[in-house]
Design an enzyme around this catalytic site. Structure first.
Site, PDB file in Angstrom:
ATOM      1  N   LEU A 147       0.719  -1.685  -0.725  1.00  0.00           N
ATOM      2  CA  LEU A 147       0.033   0.171  -0.101  1.00  0.00           C
ATOM      3  C   LEU A 147       0.602   0.966   0.080  1.00  0.00           C
ATOM      4  CD1 LEU A 147      -2.502  -0.618   2.714  1.00  0.00           C
ATOM      5  CD2 LEU A 147      -2.410  -1.345   0.156  1.00  0.00           C
ATOM      6  N   SER A 175       2.311   1.154   3.907  1.00  0.00           N
ATOM      7  CA  SER A 175       3.051   2.114   3.846  1.00  0.00           C
ATOM      8  C   SER A 175       4.034   2.701   5.266  1.00  0.00           C
ATOM      9  CB  SER A 175       2.812   3.339   3.039  1.00  0.00           C
ATOM     10  OG  SER A 175       3.996   4.247   3.535  1.00  0.00           O
ATOM     11  N   GLU A 176       5.532   2.773   4.939  1.00  0.00           N
ATOM     12  CA  GLU A 176       5.618   3.510   6.489  1.00  0.00           C
ATOM     13  C   GLU A 176       5.630   4.197   6.838  1.00  0.00           C
ATOM     14  OE1 GLU A 176       8.625   3.159   3.420  1.00  0.00           O
ATOM     15  OE2 GLU A 176       7.429   2.243   3.491  1.00  0.00           O
ATOM     16  N   GLU A 248      -1.504  -0.165  -9.631  1.00  0.00           N
ATOM     17  CA  GLU A 248      -1.875   0.844 -10.004  1.00  0.00           C
ATOM     18  C   GLU A 248      -0.990   1.877  -9.900  1.00  0.00           C
ATOM     19  OE1 GLU A 248      -4.594   4.696  -8.165  1.00  0.00           O
ATOM     20  OE2 GLU A 248      -4.546   2.772  -7.347  1.00  0.00           O
ATOM     21  N   CYS A 282      -3.331  10.457  -7.008  1.00  0.00           N
ATOM     22  CA  CYS A 282      -3.061   9.489  -8.740  1.00  0.00           C
ATOM     23  C   CYS A 282      -3.412  10.655  -9.719  1.00  0.00           C
ATOM     24  CB  CYS A 282      -2.562   8.615  -8.156  1.00  0.00           C
ATOM     25  SG  CYS A 282      -4.311   7.095  -8.331  1.00  0.00           S
TER      26      CYS A 282
END
Length: 477
Positions: A147, A175-176, A248, A282
């Protein structure tokens, strides 16, 4: 200081030997938590749990799998405000939008659960007498969901819900930058009856936990949302095991404003598309092609709309429209592209620099005029509240410029002419085109890109089927 633990086989698993990653609030520059940078050992544990659970999960009737999904969506609705505040704190999203994300996530899970009785195969005509040909839709196996940070909570569901309803199990790597919401998601899952191992979370950086997932031989599909550069690396790693990828990636969405457009609508919708989530989307409008005959009037309206955008700390002010950029590196990337455009002859009609609020990573809402097609600001994804304008002489030129990109995710056109609208729908080479509205997709659509914007897609029937593979059976009677 909270140190989050991986969620594997229905329990939280401490990782004592892994490095820890600091998580920061981008509006206040303060550390708020830590997560492990999970190594291959921890990833193997999660994939093994998902693999062990998958066969029993697949054997459940889809309607029973749907029941577990609805339990999760009910927990999300009951905890929506808490979820929104966690998202806002770690990602910088304004609270109204974070609340929408939490609500939309619950709706999305319910929507995918509704497909339980609608997943269909086919019966094909045979060339032989007495033979039937059946096409079955079956699960792929263990899915890895990797993610980004911009819609972190929703994207868990965007990957989890279609994977689970079709009989797969999943390992999510958040995500971190934004792991706290995933930890909360896992805690809500523990309050449901979802079988252990069906849903798992591992934390870490892309180069460690993410790469270990994509290289794992028991992961049969990787669904990734993020940058082109990372997507390319994932494809290369997944190729070693001939693993399916669903990507994506980035976008550079053009917005075309024709001479006959409703200019007030266009200015308002393009501003909304560019400043939603501080431009960190995005499919947000990234470049504007405006007919020269109305360029001055439209530019004035756009500047006014962008200048009205308020920004600041999302947890400290309910009246703002934008929060911070995710981190300092993001601000520096945006500013470098703006500086490059200014050096090449563009002018900042509004903004054009870093916003100094004393704390946090903020960028001013910016409108750049006198831009031209060969500028980096026109070709490279900005991911911030910056709108470069290029004047064009015709719809032909606008469409040609719009298609002059390696990306192909989202596009839009503003026109009152049906012929112009249909030309854009037929000739724009993008996965999505929005007509006279802001850029934001529907869960029943199909969010998919072309070119370097990705492979495969998400949402709706076609997004659901991404998580299945076919099995043809020839039955001679």
């Amino acid at each position: 200081m909270t140190v989050h633990q991986n969620f594997i086989a229905g329990r939280f698993v401490e990782r004592t030997g892994d490095d820890l990653i600091d998580v920061f609030n981008p509006a206040r520059d303060i550390r708020i938590s830590q997560v492990p940078d999970t190594t291959a050992e921890g990833v193997n544990e999660a994939v093994d749990a998902a693999s062990r659970a998958q066969r029993d999960w697949e054997r459940l009737p889809a309607i029973q799998r749907a029941g577990f999904l609805r339990e999760i969506s009910a927990k999300i609705r009951a905890n929506a405000e808490k979820i929104a505040r966690v998202i806002s704190e770690e990602q910088g999203k304004i609270l109204p939008l974070a609340r929408v994300e939490a609500a939309f996530t619950a709706d999305y899970i319910d929507y995918m659960a509704e497909w339980a009785r609608r997943i269909e195969g086919e019966i094909l005509q045979s060339d032989r007498p007495g033979e039937n040909i059946f096409l079955f839709r079956q699960p792929i196996g263990v899915v890895a969901g990797i993610l980004p940070w911009n819609f972190p909570f929703f994207l868990i569901a965007r990957k989890m819900a279609p994977a689970l309803i079709t009989g797969n199990t999943i390992v999510i790597k958040p995500s971190e930058e934004t792991p706290n919401n995933a930890a909360l998601f896992a805690r809500l899952v523990t309050e449901t009856g979802l079988p252990k191992g069906v849903f798992n979370i591992v934390y870490g950086r892309g180069g460690t936990a993410g790469r270990a997932l994509t290289l794992h031989p028991d992961v049969r599909m990787v669904s990734f949302t993020g940058s082109v550069e990372t997507g390319s690396k994932i494809m290369a790693d997944a190729a070693r095991n001939i693993c399916k990828v669903n990507l994506e990636l980035g976008g550079k969405a053009p917005a075309i404003v024709t001479a006959d457009a409703d200019l007030d609508l266009a200015a308002r919708a393009i501003t909304q598309s560019r400043t939603l989530n501080t431009g960190q989307v995005c499919n947000a409008a990234e470049r504007v092609y405006v007919d020269r005959k109305v360029a001055d009037e439209f530019t004035d309206k756009l500047i006014k709309a962008m200048d009205a955008v308020r920004y600041g700390d999302p947890l400290g002010n309910d009246e703002i429209d934008m929060g911070p950029i995710i981190n300092r590196a993001g601000v520096e990337k945006i500013d470098a592209l703006v500086r490059s455009a200014l050096d090449a002859g563009a002018e900042a009609a509004l903004g054009g620099g870093v916003a100094d609020l004393g704390v946090g990573s903020h960028y001013k809402p910016t409108v750049l005029v006198n831009c031209h097609q060969d500028m980096d600001i026109i070709s490279r994804e900005t991911f911030g509240p910056v709108l470069p304008l290029v004047e064009v002489d015709s719809l032909d030129q606008a469409i040609a410029h719009a298609n002059d990109t390696t990306y192909g995710l989202t596009s839009s056109i503003y026109t009152t002419n049906v012929g112009s609208m249909m030309r854009a729908c037929n000739e724009l080479r993008f996965g999505e085109t929005y007509v006279n509205r802001e850029n934001f997709e529907a869960m029943q659509g199909f969010h998919a890109g072309r070119g370097k914007s990705g492979i495969g897609g998400a949402d709706g029937k076609h997004g659901l089927l991404e998580y299945t593979e076919t099995h043809i059976c020839y039955v001679q009677t």
